[in-house]
Write an enzyme that holds these catalytic residues in place. Sequence first.
Site: not given
Ligand SMILES: [Zn+2]
Length: 285
Positions: A264, A237, A241, A80
């Site tokens: 991720h 969001h 990311d 973030h």
């Molecule tokens: Zn995040």
Amino acid sequence: MSPASQNTIARPVRFRGPGVHTGIAAGLKIAPAEAERGIVFVRADLPDRPEIPAVVDRVSGTSRGTSLGPEGAGVKTVEHLLAALSGLEIDNAVIGMDGPELPMGDGSARPFVELIREAGIRRLASPRRFRRLGRPVALETPDGLIAALPAGRLRIACAVAFGDPLLDAQYRDLTLDPEVFARELAPARTFGFYREALPLFRQGLIKGTSLDNTVVIGPGAVYSRGGLRFPDECVRHKMLDLLGDLALLGSPLRATVVAIKPGHRLNIDFVRKLKEALDGSEQSN
Ligand SMILES: [Zn+2]
């Protein structure tokens, strides 16, 4: 401000709070840095103050967040802050940390955007080194797909689908500049499914999770402080990311990035592949 100059922040700024996974409170100090330094984390609480450059080669974990550097001497949940720095076009900064995990704030990048704006932005004499693609690069896994296509600006198109009655498919497409980033992506908070919370607690994760920093999906309703900030806050969001993970290229990217169900692990595997393609094409030019 010319978009072609490298930037740093104008003065040091500080922020403190618990990390979402470890629950450990840590302070960070973002300090100005010279051109070509890049974004560098420093574990200021450890002997010899080890430095961890924010580059994909230093990624050590992608479980529920992106970690850099060795276990015990690295930094967790960097995405973030990296998204905020990248979104506001900060190329160089030294991030001093006195603990193992970035403060979670409200679960979004907004506290970091406010911090960087409070510091102010300083132009440096060196040109920004944009990374541009000569051909498309794509990575598909059983989890999802990310592709980057040659383009003159950074655009991110993202689709998510969770198959949950409260959260199914969302899609958003944004061409990014600092204003668009700060308004459309930075406020989007971390989210999680209530049904997944218990196994994560048992794995020793999400010790710092609360409704102060996470939107909780289900059972029966979406739980969040002050309601959702956007009807499609979750896909935004995911884009936040992804932007933070793309920052681990180490230089600003100019490309159209299309992501389907990013996460991720996929993001970082993609950044590795992208870096290989970019480094390869620059060598052959
Ligand atoms: Zn995040």
